[in-house]
Scaffold this motif. Structure first.
Motif, short mmCIF file in Angstrom:
data_model
loop_
_atom_site.label_atom_id
_atom_site.label_comp_id
_atom_site.label_asym_id
_atom_site.label_seq_id
_atom_site.Cartn_x
_atom_site.Cartn_y
_atom_site.Cartn_z
N PHE A 14 -4.99 2.38 -6.48
CA PHE A 14 -3.60 2.73 -6.16
C PHE A 14 -2.70 1.73 -6.85
O PHE A 14 -3.08 0.57 -7.03
CB PHE A 14 -3.37 2.71 -4.64
CG PHE A 14 -2.12 3.42 -4.24
CD1 PHE A 14 -2.06 4.80 -4.22
CD2 PHE A 14 -0.99 2.70 -3.91
CE1 PHE A 14 -0.90 5.45 -3.88
CE2 PHE A 14 0.19 3.34 -3.57
CZ PHE A 14 0.23 4.72 -3.55
N PRO A 15 -1.51 2.14 -7.29
CA PRO A 15 -0.63 1.21 -7.99
C PRO A 15 -0.45 -0.09 -7.20
O PRO A 15 -0.45 -0.07 -5.99
CB PRO A 15 0.69 1.97 -8.08
CG PRO A 15 0.26 3.40 -8.13
CD PRO A 15 -0.93 3.47 -7.21
N SER A 22 -5.15 6.50 -9.97
CA SER A 22 -4.04 5.78 -9.36
C SER A 22 -2.73 6.56 -9.52
O SER A 22 -1.96 6.72 -8.57
CB SER A 22 -3.92 4.40 -9.99
OG SER A 22 -2.81 3.71 -9.51
N LEU A 23 -2.49 7.06 -10.72
CA LEU A 23 -1.26 7.80 -10.99
C LEU A 23 -1.21 9.12 -10.24
O LEU A 23 -0.15 9.55 -9.79
CB LEU A 23 -1.11 8.03 -12.49
CG LEU A 23 -0.94 6.76 -13.32
CD1 LEU A 23 -0.92 7.12 -14.80
CD2 LEU A 23 0.30 6.01 -12.92
N ARG A 24 -2.36 9.76 -10.08
CA ARG A 24 -2.40 11.02 -9.35
C ARG A 24 -2.02 10.82 -7.89
O ARG A 24 -1.23 11.58 -7.32
CB ARG A 24 -3.80 11.63 -9.45
CG ARG A 24 -3.91 12.97 -8.75
CD ARG A 24 -5.26 13.55 -8.99
NE ARG A 24 -5.41 13.72 -10.44
CZ ARG A 24 -6.15 14.65 -11.01
NH1 ARG A 24 -6.81 15.48 -10.26
NH2 ARG A 24 -6.25 14.74 -12.30
N LEU A 25 -2.55 9.76 -7.27
CA LEU A 25 -2.21 9.48 -5.88
C LEU A 25 -0.76 9.03 -5.72
O LEU A 25 -0.12 9.34 -4.72
CB LEU A 25 -3.16 8.44 -5.30
CG LEU A 25 -4.54 8.99 -4.98
CD1 LEU A 25 -5.49 7.87 -4.62
CD2 LEU A 25 -4.46 10.00 -3.86
N LEU A 56 5.08 0.69 -11.22
CA LEU A 56 4.58 1.89 -10.55
C LEU A 56 4.88 1.84 -9.04
O LEU A 56 5.19 2.86 -8.44
CB LEU A 56 3.08 2.03 -10.77
CG LEU A 56 2.62 2.30 -12.20
CD1 LEU A 56 1.10 2.29 -12.28
CD2 LEU A 56 3.18 3.61 -12.70
N VAL A 57 4.80 0.66 -8.46
CA VAL A 57 5.04 0.51 -7.02
C VAL A 57 6.49 0.87 -6.69
O VAL A 57 6.78 1.43 -5.64
CB VAL A 57 4.71 -0.92 -6.56
CG1 VAL A 57 5.03 -1.12 -5.11
CG2 VAL A 57 3.24 -1.22 -6.83
N GLU A 58 7.40 0.59 -7.59
CA GLU A 58 8.82 0.89 -7.37
C GLU A 58 9.09 2.38 -7.30
O GLU A 58 10.14 2.79 -6.81
CB GLU A 58 9.66 0.25 -8.48
CG GLU A 58 9.57 -1.26 -8.50
CD GLU A 58 10.16 -1.86 -9.75
OE1 GLU A 58 10.71 -1.11 -10.59
OE2 GLU A 58 10.06 -3.09 -9.91
#
Length: 68
Positions: A14-15, A22-25, A56-58
């Motif tokens: 996950f990011p 990770s990007l899919r979730l 990515l988290v943002e």
């Protein structure tokens, strides 16, 4: 508008970790609030991978909880 219901997502990647899984979730979690769900992510701690991207988290909704 009705209150959001909670949903727990358990994921190894996950990011901020990169990669297709990770990007899919991330995308899945981003769209859940539109459908009445508040995502809570349970994932592993920092794996020290060089492919991490904090931006990515943002992209997660503000009310998303990520437990590492």
């Amino acid at each position: 508008m009705r209150p959001l219901r909670d949903v727990v997502i358990v994921a190894f990647h996950f990011p901020p970790q990169g990669g297709a899984g990770s990007l899919r979730l991330l995308s899945f979690a981003r769209h859940l609030p539109e459908h009445g769900w508040r995502p809570r992510i349970v994932t592993v701690g920092d794996l020290g991978e060089s492919g991490s991207d904090e931006s990515l988290v943002e992209r997660l909704p503000g009310n998303t909880v990520v437990d590492r």
